[in-house]
Design a protein around this motif. Structure first.
Motif, PDB file in Angstrom:
ATOM      1  N   VAL A 140       0.695  -1.626  -0.031  1.00 29.94           N
ATOM      2  CA  VAL A 140       0.056  -0.281  -0.158  1.00 29.94           C
ATOM      3  C   VAL A 140       0.571   1.520  -0.262  1.00 29.94           C
ATOM      4  O   VAL A 140       1.805   1.473   0.253  1.00 29.94           O
ATOM      5  CB  VAL A 140      -0.899  -0.219   1.028  1.00 29.94           C
ATOM      6  CG1 VAL A 140      -2.195  -0.763   1.116  1.00 29.94           C
ATOM      7  CG2 VAL A 140       0.035   0.148   3.108  1.00 29.94           C
ATOM      8  N   PRO A 141       0.166   2.529  -0.834  1.00 28.26           N
ATOM      9  CA  PRO A 141      -0.746   2.698  -1.411  1.00 28.26           C
ATOM     10  C   PRO A 141      -1.411   2.008  -3.191  1.00 28.26           C
ATOM     11  O   PRO A 141      -1.890   2.579  -3.474  1.00 28.26           O
ATOM     12  CB  PRO A 141      -1.392   3.990  -1.096  1.00 28.26           C
ATOM     13  CG  PRO A 141       0.211   4.442  -1.390  1.00 28.26           C
ATOM     14  CD  PRO A 141       1.170   3.535  -0.197  1.00 28.26           C
ATOM     15  N   ASP A 142      -0.035   1.608  -3.044  1.00 32.38           N
ATOM     16  CA  ASP A 142       0.398   1.186  -5.047  1.00 32.38           C
ATOM     17  C   ASP A 142      -0.915   0.624  -5.175  1.00 32.38           C
ATOM     18  O   ASP A 142      -0.825  -0.263  -6.166  1.00 32.38           O
ATOM     19  CB  ASP A 142       1.294   1.144  -4.994  1.00 32.38           C
ATOM     20  CG  ASP A 142       2.204   0.055  -4.792  1.00 32.38           C
ATOM     21  OD1 ASP A 142       2.414   0.075  -3.274  1.00 32.38           O
ATOM     22  OD2 ASP A 142       2.412  -1.087  -5.429  1.00 32.38           O
ATOM     23  N   LEU A 143      -1.051  -1.178  -4.348  1.00 25.13           N
ATOM     24  CA  LEU A 143      -1.855  -2.017  -4.794  1.00 25.13           C
ATOM     25  C   LEU A 143      -1.217  -3.411  -5.004  1.00 25.13           C
ATOM     26  O   LEU A 143      -2.144  -3.903  -6.053  1.00 25.13           O
ATOM     27  CB  LEU A 143      -3.098  -2.065  -4.884  1.00 25.13           C
ATOM     28  CG  LEU A 143      -4.016  -0.359  -4.058  1.00 25.13           C
ATOM     29  CD1 LEU A 143      -5.149  -1.019  -4.195  1.00 25.13           C
ATOM     30  CD2 LEU A 143      -4.110  -1.623  -2.239  1.00 25.13           C
ATOM     31  N   SER A 144      -0.176  -3.363  -5.862  1.00 21.90           N
ATOM     32  CA  SER A 144       0.694  -4.233  -6.200  1.00 21.90           C
ATOM     33  C   SER A 144       0.908  -5.532  -5.327  1.00 21.90           C
ATOM     34  O   SER A 144       0.469  -5.502  -4.217  1.00 21.90           O
ATOM     35  CB  SER A 144       1.957  -3.542  -6.770  1.00 21.90           C
ATOM     36  OG  SER A 144       3.056  -3.701  -5.899  1.00 21.90           O
ATOM     37  N   VAL A 145       0.610  -6.094  -5.669  1.00 26.12           N
ATOM     38  CA  VAL A 145       0.873  -7.406  -5.089  1.00 26.12           C
ATOM     39  C   VAL A 145       1.572  -9.162  -5.052  1.00 26.12           C
ATOM     40  O   VAL A 145       2.438  -9.147  -6.421  1.00 26.12           O
ATOM     41  CB  VAL A 145      -0.439  -8.568  -5.725  1.00 26.12           C
ATOM     42  CG1 VAL A 145      -0.847 -10.242  -4.684  1.00 26.12           C
ATOM     43  CG2 VAL A 145      -1.919  -7.903  -5.512  1.00 26.12           C
ATOM     44  N   HIS A 146       2.328  -9.274  -3.882  1.00 28.78           N
ATOM     45  CA  HIS A 146       3.493 -10.215  -4.337  1.00 28.78           C
ATOM     46  C   HIS A 146       3.694 -11.658  -3.313  1.00 28.78           C
ATOM     47  O   HIS A 146       2.997 -11.629  -2.565  1.00 28.78           O
ATOM     48  CB  HIS A 146       4.409  -9.279  -3.772  1.00 28.78           C
ATOM     49  CG  HIS A 146       4.443  -7.744  -4.166  1.00 28.78           C
ATOM     50  ND1 HIS A 146       5.797  -7.706  -5.001  1.00 28.78           N
ATOM     51  CD2 HIS A 146       3.974  -6.687  -4.069  1.00 28.78           C
ATOM     52  CE1 HIS A 146       5.230  -6.646  -5.177  1.00 28.78           C
ATOM     53  NE2 HIS A 146       4.733  -5.716  -4.197  1.00 28.78           N
ATOM     54  N   ALA A 147       4.490 -12.063  -4.011  1.00 30.09           N
ATOM     55  CA  ALA A 147       4.505 -13.665  -3.128  1.00 30.09           C
ATOM     56  C   ALA A 147       5.709 -13.024  -2.014  1.00 30.09           C
ATOM     57  O   ALA A 147       6.345 -12.363  -1.931  1.00 30.09           O
ATOM     58  CB  ALA A 147       4.893 -14.445  -3.751  1.00 30.09           C
ATOM     59  N   SER A 148       4.612 -14.370  -1.156  1.00 31.80           N
ATOM     60  CA  SER A 148       5.142 -13.106   0.794  1.00 31.80           C
ATOM     61  C   SER A 148       5.737 -14.099   1.172  1.00 31.80           C
ATOM     62  O   SER A 148       4.253 -14.597   2.550  1.00 31.80           O
ATOM     63  CB  SER A 148       4.481 -12.637   1.447  1.00 31.80           C
ATOM     64  OG  SER A 148       5.220 -12.057   2.729  1.00 31.80           O
ATOM     65  N   PRO A 149       6.224 -15.520   1.612  1.00 28.80           N
ATOM     66  CA  PRO A 149       6.525 -16.355   2.445  1.00 28.80           C
ATOM     67  C   PRO A 149       6.411 -16.106   3.591  1.00 28.80           C
ATOM     68  O   PRO A 149       6.744 -15.004   4.130  1.00 28.80           O
ATOM     69  CB  PRO A 149       7.559 -17.087   2.226  1.00 28.80           C
ATOM     70  CG  PRO A 149       8.579 -16.708   1.059  1.00 28.80           C
ATOM     71  CD  PRO A 149       7.813 -15.309   0.750  1.00 28.80           C
ATOM     72  N   GLN A 150       5.206 -16.606   4.667  1.00 26.37           N
ATOM     73  CA  GLN A 150       5.891 -15.962   5.785  1.00 26.37           C
ATOM     74  C   GLN A 150       5.605 -16.797   6.651  1.00 26.37           C
ATOM     75  O   GLN A 150       4.976 -18.446   6.503  1.00 26.37           O
ATOM     76  CB  GLN A 150       4.382 -15.266   6.387  1.00 26.37           C
ATOM     77  CG  GLN A 150       4.081 -13.909   5.665  1.00 26.37           C
ATOM     78  CD  GLN A 150       2.803 -13.090   5.857  1.00 26.37           C
ATOM     79  OE1 GLN A 150       1.743 -13.025   6.773  1.00 26.37           O
ATOM     80  NE2 GLN A 150       2.983 -12.070   4.776  1.00 26.37           N
ATOM     81  N   THR A 151       5.849 -17.114   8.229  1.00 29.59           N
ATOM     82  CA  THR A 151       5.941 -17.792   9.242  1.00 29.59           C
ATOM     83  C   THR A 151       5.267 -17.761  10.970  1.00 29.59           C
ATOM     84  O   THR A 151       5.349 -16.340  11.214  1.00 29.59           O
ATOM     85  CB  THR A 151       7.260 -18.984   9.600  1.00 29.59           C
ATOM     86  OG1 THR A 151       7.462 -19.241   8.702  1.00 29.59           O
ATOM     87  CG2 THR A 151       7.348 -19.450  10.929  1.00 29.59           C
ATOM     88  N   TYR A 152       4.633 -18.115  11.357  1.00 32.03           N
ATOM     89  CA  TYR A 152       3.750 -17.981  11.565  1.00 32.03           C
ATOM     90  C   TYR A 152       3.914 -18.844  13.644  1.00 32.03           C
ATOM     91  O   TYR A 152       3.667 -19.988  13.270  1.00 32.03           O
ATOM     92  CB  TYR A 152       2.186 -17.576  12.409  1.00 32.03           C
ATOM     93  CG  TYR A 152       1.767 -16.575  11.617  1.00 32.03           C
ATOM     94  CD1 TYR A 152       0.827 -15.474  12.359  1.00 32.03           C
ATOM     95  CD2 TYR A 152       1.291 -16.745   9.859  1.00 32.03           C
ATOM     96  CE1 TYR A 152       0.009 -14.572  11.359  1.00 32.03           C
ATOM     97  CE2 TYR A 152       1.029 -15.764   9.687  1.00 32.03           C
ATOM     98  CZ  TYR A 152       0.265 -14.470   9.997  1.00 32.03           C
ATOM     99  OH  TYR A 152      -0.195 -13.168   9.979  1.00 32.03           O
ATOM    100  N   ALA A 153       4.286 -19.185  14.571  1.00 29.90           N
ATOM    101  CA  ALA A 153       4.909 -19.998  15.619  1.00 29.90           C
ATOM    102  C   ALA A 153       4.624 -19.395  17.210  1.00 29.90           C
ATOM    103  O   ALA A 153       4.960 -18.112  17.190  1.00 29.90           O
ATOM    104  CB  ALA A 153       6.643 -19.429  15.680  1.00 29.90           C
ATOM    105  N   ARG A 154       3.688 -20.028  18.372  1.00 24.90           N
ATOM    106  CA  ARG A 154       3.491 -19.890  19.099  1.00 24.90           C
ATOM    107  C   ARG A 154       4.499 -21.116  20.141  1.00 24.90           C
ATOM    108  O   ARG A 154       4.116 -21.628  19.991  1.00 24.90           O
ATOM    109  CB  ARG A 154       1.840 -19.815  19.466  1.00 24.90           C
ATOM    110  CG  ARG A 154       1.734 -19.500  21.160  1.00 24.90           C
ATOM    111  CD  ARG A 154       0.378 -19.849  20.511  1.00 24.90           C
ATOM    112  NE  ARG A 154      -0.090 -19.065  22.377  1.00 24.90           N
ATOM    113  CZ  ARG A 154      -0.933 -18.500  22.622  1.00 24.90           C
ATOM    114  NH1 ARG A 154      -2.426 -18.192  21.663  1.00 24.90           N
ATOM    115  NH2 ARG A 154      -1.648 -17.964  23.889  1.00 24.90           N
TER     116      ARG A 154
END
Length: 196
Positions: A143-157
């Motif tokens: 944002v704010p250009d609203l281009s879309v990208h691949a994003s590897p993410q990790t959530y850990a608890r």
């Protein structure tokens, strides 16, 4: 005579965050559409590094998997629009054009600086309540250009930790969620405002 449709509606949950990273605010109106899905409308104001206004409409399907995200962003110079869609077969498009890097394992959108879109993957795997670690391939929207990208993410608890540890590339942060799976604080980025 009363309108039965009004009494049958599930009331929307209204959440507001102060977005410290952008010097702004986000308000989201979230309506459950099933036991494991919701729709949401949101409004965002940001001041830093340059002002912009943003509005969005999000629809999720079963297991909180993204169906559509429609966003409009306005700056002093331009207006950008995004119509992001995921088909039941897992095909992603942005404004009608296919996103070839987004496969069937890409289940979620992630709107930049929005705490709302951290909710879906956490709810799906119960990470706001139980320990665990999951990796995701996200469709991340700048944002704010609203281009879309691949994003590897990790959530850990961790077992004894009330925080969910978030990582994406070189970025990491601790995120806290309420019992319903919505962000209450996001280290360095946002915190939720509570009505008096």
């Amino acid at each position: 005579m009363t309108d039965s449709r009004a009494t049958d509606r599930t009331p929307a949950l209204t959440l507001t965050w102060q977005i410290t990273e952008t010097g702004g605010f986000e308000t989201a109106w979230i309506t459950p559409t099933g036991p494991r899905s919701f729709t949401a409308r949101g409004r965002v104001f940001a001041a830093l590094p340059h002002p912009y206004w943003l509005s969005y409409a999000l629809e999720t399907g079963p297991d909180w998997i993204t169906r559509t995200l429609c966003v409009t962003a306005e700056t002093t110079d331009a207006t950008a629009r995004l119509d992001l869609r995921r088909s039941p077969s897992g095909r992603w498009t942005a404004n009608g054009g296919e996103l070839p890097w987004a496969g069937q394992d890409t289940l979620d959108c992630d709107l930049g600086f929005s705490p709302l879109t951290n909710t879906m993957p956490v709810l799906r795997h119960g990470l706001h309540r139980t320990p665990g670690s999951r990796g995701f391939h996200m469709a991340w929207i700048s944002v704010p250009d609203l281009s879309v990208h691949a994003s590897p993410q990790t959530y850990a608890r961790e077992l004894a930790d009330r925080h969910v540890h978030f990582t994406s590339g070189d970025f990491s942060a601790e995120i806290d969620f309420d019992p319903e799976g919505f962000v209450t604080s996001y280290e360095g980025l946002a915190h939720r405002l509570v009505s008096p």
